[in-house]
Scaffold this motif. Structure first.
Motif, PDB file in Angstrom:
ATOM      1  N   ILE A  96      27.494 -43.801 -13.728  1.00  0.00           N
ATOM      2  CA  ILE A  96      26.650 -42.529 -13.879  1.00  0.00           C
ATOM      3  C   ILE A  96      25.980 -42.233 -12.498  1.00  0.00           C
ATOM      4  O   ILE A  96      25.848 -41.073 -12.009  1.00  0.00           O
ATOM      5  CB  ILE A  96      25.590 -43.008 -14.840  1.00  0.00           C
ATOM      6  N   ALA A  97      25.517 -43.300 -11.870  1.00  0.00           N
ATOM      7  CA  ALA A  97      24.816 -43.381 -10.480  1.00  0.00           C
ATOM      8  C   ALA A  97      25.883 -42.481  -9.431  1.00  0.00           C
ATOM      9  O   ALA A  97      25.451 -41.820  -8.721  1.00  0.00           O
ATOM     10  CB  ALA A  97      24.479 -44.272 -10.168  1.00  0.00           C
ATOM     11  N   LEU A  98      27.312 -42.946  -9.580  1.00  0.00           N
ATOM     12  CA  LEU A  98      28.032 -42.324  -8.532  1.00  0.00           C
ATOM     13  C   LEU A  98      28.917 -41.323  -8.984  1.00  0.00           C
ATOM     14  O   LEU A  98      29.956 -41.013  -8.598  1.00  0.00           O
ATOM     15  CB  LEU A  98      29.009 -43.431  -8.036  1.00  0.00           C
ATOM     16  N   ASP A  99      28.800 -40.537 -10.064  1.00  0.00           N
ATOM     17  CA  ASP A  99      29.442 -39.460 -10.607  1.00  0.00           C
ATOM     18  C   ASP A  99      29.086 -38.263  -9.490  1.00  0.00           C
ATOM     19  O   ASP A  99      28.047 -38.322  -9.277  1.00  0.00           O
ATOM     20  CB  ASP A  99      28.950 -39.138 -11.937  1.00  0.00           C
ATOM     21  N   GLY A 100      30.075 -37.239  -9.417  1.00  0.00           N
ATOM     22  CA  GLY A 100      29.883 -36.326  -8.661  1.00  0.00           C
ATOM     23  C   GLY A 100      30.526 -36.692  -7.336  1.00  0.00           C
ATOM     24  O   GLY A 100      30.923 -37.516  -6.817  1.00  0.00           O
ATOM     25  N   GLY A 101      30.382 -35.345  -6.418  1.00  0.00           N
ATOM     26  CA  GLY A 101      30.933 -35.395  -5.263  1.00  0.00           C
ATOM     27  C   GLY A 101      30.145 -35.773  -4.137  1.00  0.00           C
ATOM     28  O   GLY A 101      29.178 -36.507  -4.360  1.00  0.00           O
TER      29      GLY A 101
ATOM     30  N   LYS B  71      28.818 -41.025  -1.683  1.00  0.00           N
ATOM     31  CA  LYS B  71      29.411 -41.505  -3.167  1.00  0.00           C
ATOM     32  C   LYS B  71      30.687 -42.103  -3.031  1.00  0.00           C
ATOM     33  O   LYS B  71      31.102 -43.103  -3.554  1.00  0.00           O
ATOM     34  CB  LYS B  71      29.058 -40.472  -4.120  1.00  0.00           C
TER      35      LYS B  71
ATOM     36  N   ARG C  78      31.939 -45.719  -3.984  1.00  0.00           N
ATOM     37  CA  ARG C  78      32.849 -45.885  -4.915  1.00  0.00           C
ATOM     38  C   ARG C  78      34.055 -47.091  -4.428  1.00  0.00           C
ATOM     39  O   ARG C  78      34.374 -47.892  -5.091  1.00  0.00           O
ATOM     40  CB  ARG C  78      33.536 -44.696  -5.566  1.00  0.00           C
TER      41      ARG C  78
ATOM     42  N   ALA D   1      36.142 -41.685 -15.031  1.00  0.00           N
ATOM     43  CA  ALA D   1      37.003 -40.885 -15.484  1.00  0.00           C
ATOM     44  C   ALA D   1      36.530 -40.236 -16.904  1.00  0.00           C
ATOM     45  O   ALA D   1      36.845 -39.040 -17.158  1.00  0.00           O
ATOM     46  CB  ALA D   1      38.503 -41.547 -15.667  1.00  0.00           C
TER      47      ALA D   1
ATOM     48  N   SER E  77      26.032 -32.369 -10.919  1.00  0.00           N
ATOM     49  CA  SER E  77      25.191 -33.554 -10.731  1.00  0.00           C
ATOM     50  C   SER E  77      24.145 -32.997  -9.997  1.00  0.00           C
ATOM     51  O   SER E  77      22.922 -33.875  -9.978  1.00  0.00           O
ATOM     52  CB  SER E  77      26.023 -34.480 -10.099  1.00  0.00           C
TER      53      SER E  77
ATOM     54  N   LYS F 208      18.005 -44.364  -8.493  1.00  0.00           N
ATOM     55  CA  LYS F 208      19.382 -44.233  -8.345  1.00  0.00           C
ATOM     56  C   LYS F 208      19.987 -44.740  -6.901  1.00  0.00           C
ATOM     57  O   LYS F 208      20.961 -45.425  -6.596  1.00  0.00           O
ATOM     58  CB  LYS F 208      19.997 -42.747  -8.647  1.00  0.00           C
TER      59      LYS F 208
ATOM     60  N   PHE G  39      19.687 -48.576  -6.446  1.00  0.00           N
ATOM     61  CA  PHE G  39      20.617 -49.216  -7.226  1.00  0.00           C
ATOM     62  C   PHE G  39      21.921 -49.148  -6.345  1.00  0.00           C
ATOM     63  O   PHE G  39      22.648 -50.059  -6.196  1.00  0.00           O
ATOM     64  CB  PHE G  39      20.711 -48.485  -8.557  1.00  0.00           C
ATOM     65  N   ILE G  40      22.358 -47.914  -5.899  1.00  0.00           N
ATOM     66  CA  ILE G  40      23.759 -47.633  -5.459  1.00  0.00           C
ATOM     67  C   ILE G  40      23.758 -48.797  -4.173  1.00  0.00           C
ATOM     68  O   ILE G  40      24.823 -49.393  -3.950  1.00  0.00           O
ATOM     69  CB  ILE G  40      24.114 -46.262  -4.818  1.00  0.00           C
TER      70      ILE G  40
ATOM     71  N   VAL H  39      26.168 -51.746  -3.322  1.00  0.00           N
ATOM     72  CA  VAL H  39      27.151 -51.765  -2.236  1.00  0.00           C
ATOM     73  C   VAL H  39      27.017 -52.813  -1.356  1.00  0.00           C
ATOM     74  O   VAL H  39      28.044 -53.828  -0.806  1.00  0.00           O
ATOM     75  CB  VAL H  39      27.151 -50.442  -1.299  1.00  0.00           C
TER      76      VAL H  39
ATOM     77  N   TYR I 258      45.107 -50.679   1.256  1.00  0.00           N
ATOM     78  CA  TYR I 258      43.996 -49.980   0.628  1.00  0.00           C
ATOM     79  C   TYR I 258      43.287 -48.732   1.276  1.00  0.00           C
ATOM     80  O   TYR I 258      42.992 -47.792   0.780  1.00  0.00           O
ATOM     81  CB  TYR I 258      42.795 -50.835  -0.034  1.00  0.00           C
TER      82      TYR I 258
ATOM     83  N   GLN J  69      43.997 -44.939  -0.846  1.00  0.00           N
ATOM     84  CA  GLN J  69      42.983 -45.354  -1.654  1.00  0.00           C
ATOM     85  C   GLN J  69      43.134 -44.745  -2.876  1.00  0.00           C
ATOM     86  O   GLN J  69      42.939 -45.203  -4.074  1.00  0.00           O
ATOM     87  CB  GLN J  69      41.375 -45.147  -0.896  1.00  0.00           C
TER      88      GLN J  69
ATOM     89  N   LEU K   1      43.505 -46.064 -13.271  1.00  0.00           N
ATOM     90  CA  LEU K   1      43.340 -45.234 -14.516  1.00  0.00           C
ATOM     91  C   LEU K   1      44.511 -45.289 -15.346  1.00  0.00           C
ATOM     92  O   LEU K   1      44.312 -45.425 -16.571  1.00  0.00           O
ATOM     93  CB  LEU K   1      42.755 -43.787 -14.147  1.00  0.00           C
TER      94      LEU K   1
END
Lengths: 279, 281
Positions: A79-84, A88, A92, A164, B3, B18, B21-22, B26, B264, B268, B276
């Motif tokens: 949720i935090a990293l969704d989007g462009g 980000k 990811r 996804a 977003s 947010k 948290f990120i 990381v 990687y 990537q 997926l």
């Protein structure tokens, strides 16, 4: 055309599985030709063996504990990293990186963090004025550390699956929900999570099977110790076979592990089928 | 809704939470790698905290110790050989098996697909005892042939599944045209089907080769001889033998890590696609 594949499965997976059940009913030592049928003795021993019980309990803790944490953290990250955005996408990539690294290597690098004398974590502890902590010497501490290391290493898998999933939900549904007054927690609980159900099921299955099989990181980080405190069924099989020359008994553990994972998978897959039909 | 749109509504406080948290996530993920690097670059005489960079000078001795004492050069060669051979075999055998499974939807074929998926549930250690004794009685412990066939077998199920899914999405018209022109089953497969599998082939190659490269659970037992060892078992046994020489251990860990990291960096998006594809079972 699938004969070569079936041949390989037959020889290297199915035959060993069947033969393993046979060995589980013997007292074979794994080396000599002395092998006699002992009936259910090995399985009865599993019921009373406290070392096996510890390993079984740990296997469940690794499997379900890591899976739970990975879903919560993985979904939050998604949720935090969704989007462009460049930042980000770098975040990811970094969070996903450990998924590709050998658990042996990850385990070693985490050892530098948690070891007693030169561990980086203890530098922080002593820096704050406390005494060094022997993180890996207590049974509970070592189990918690293994859960944490495995969770962090594979949380990227859940994150990617949920990202996804979020993309497949689309914007209209969220907008409609907001017009109806759903926001924040409410949006998450009533709209996002129900719509993510297929993603949740596949993420849970992958993490759970991975956690119940846990082997590499335990071998490297604790070797199953202190004592037998952090053994999983997988690591105990290796130790019982090669360390104690009890091939029959080790094989019985193998059968138990296979049955455990098959049962958990089948239950989950049946739930997935059901949720797939209703949604 | 974009977003950016969500962000505006959540307000500044939510935004700060947010970002924090990120950043924490990381940094947490980078910490073990950072400690691995500082530990590996410090000489044994440098007893400073692992959080600090190597201030008293950088050394590369740890890497050479890891290679010469831990025989990581052999392990790298062995791992490269086993990875390339198993990945090639997995691609060939799996795409071959997937073709009829995808094209003929009979009860038998559906059962085969179920059986293949069932193979995914078999934990490698649950078959350790019979597998080891079987390979031992054949005299193929500590050989490349035995290990490659074992590793190929354990990596086939996912590959067959991915190829089957993808082949189903291909139009049959080209194959029908080939049949009209008199092409046999094998000709059609190698000339028409196999080339069009290229996108999913990339996914299978990446998933299989990373997983084989990191293989530890079975290979640590069935190829345990120093000359025949894979990388992960070699790094692990060097680590347990050199418990107090953490610099050299870190060197070994980084040598094990480097090839994966390089691949990687360049591929990537294929890795993410692969993850997926594997999840949509």
């Amino acid at each position: 055309m699938y004969v070569p594949a079936l041949l390989l499965f037959g020889v290297f997976i199915v035959y060993p599985l069947v033969r393993g059940v046979g060995i589980a009913f013997t007292n074979w030592d794994g080396y000599t030709d002395n092998e006699s049928f002992v009936g259910w003795a090995n399985f009865r021993q599993l019921l009373t063996d406290s070392v096996f019980h510890t390993a079984l309990r740990n296997t469940l803790v690794y499997g379900f504990g890591c899976t739970l944490l990975q879903q919560v953290i993985g979904l939050a990250l998604a949720i935090a990293l969704d989007g462009g955005g460049r930042a980000k996408s770098v975040a990811r990539a970094v969070i996903y990186l450990p998924v590709l690294v050998s658990p042996v290597v990850m385990g070693m690098m985490y050892y530098f963090l948690v070891q007693y004398d030169r561990g980086a974590l203890n530098d922080v502890v002593t820096g704050l004025g406390f005494d060094r902590v022997a993180w890996l010497s207590s049974s509970t501490g070592a189990v918690v550390i293994i859960v944490a290391v495995n969770t962090l290493q594979f949380v990227g898998t859940s994150m990617i699956i949920y990202l996804a999933g979020l993309q497949s939900i689309g914007t209209e549904i969220n907008e409609a929900a907001e017009i109806d007054g759903a926001r924040g927690w409410k949006l998450l609980r009533l709209v996002t999570i129900p719509l993510l159900k297929p993603a949740i099921v596949s993420s849970v299955i992958i993490n759970l099977i991975g956690g119940l099989k846990l082997f590499d990181v335990i071998q490297v980080l604790t070797g199953g110790g202190p004592g037998y405190a952090t053994q999983s069924v997988s690591t105990l099989i290796g130790r019982t076979y090669f360390g104690q020359q009890a091939a029959g008994y080790a094989s019985a553990m193998g059968v138990a592990l296979f049955v455990l994972i098959a049962a958990v998978s089948v239950v989950l897959i049946m739930r997935m089928e059901r949720s797939g039909r209703t949604s | 809704m974009s977003s950016a749109d969500i962000n505006r509504r959540q307000g500044r406080a939510g935004q700060v939470v947010k970002v924090v948290f990120i950043v924490v996530a990381v940094l947490a993920q980078l910490t073990p790698f950072y400690l691995g690097v500082t530990t590996a670059l410090k000489p044994a005489t440098d007893g400073s905290s692992l959080w600090l960079p190597p201030l008293s000078g950088v050394t590369f001795d740890n890497f050479s110790t890891a290679v010469s004492v831990g025989k990581l050069d052999w392990a790298l060669q062995n791992t490269l050989l086993v990875t390339v051979a198993s990945t090639a075999l997995v691609c060939l055998v799996a795409s071959f098996a997937a073709y009829p499974l995808a094209r003929r939807n009979t009860t038998g074929n559906r059962l085969v697909i179920l059986a293949v998926l069932g193979m995914l549930m078999v934990p490698p250690l649950s078959i350790l005892v019979p597998l080891y004794s079987m390979l031992s009685s054949w005299g193929v412990l500590n050989t490349f042939g035995g290990l490659i066939l074992v590793v190929t077998s354990t990596h086939l199920p996912l590959a067959i599944f991915l190829f089957t899914q993808f082949t189903r999405s291909l139009p049959v018209s080209l194959e029908e045209a080939a049949a009209i022109d008199g092409a046999g089953l094998l000709t059609t497969f190698f000339r028409i089907v196999l080339p069009s599998l290229r996108p999913v082939m990339a996914t299978v190659v990446i998933l299989t080769s990373t997983s084989v490269w990191n293989e530890y659970a079975l290979s640590s037992y069935i190829n345990s001889k120093t000359e025949m060892r894979m990388l992960a078992p070699a790094v692990a046994s060097f680590f347990s033998a050199q418990g107090n020489n953490i610099g050299a251990a870190a060197g070994a860990a980084l040598i094990g890590l480097a090839p994966i990291l390089v691949v990687y960096l360049f591929l990537q998006k294929y890795f993410v696609k692969g993850a997926l594809a594997g999840a949509e079972k």
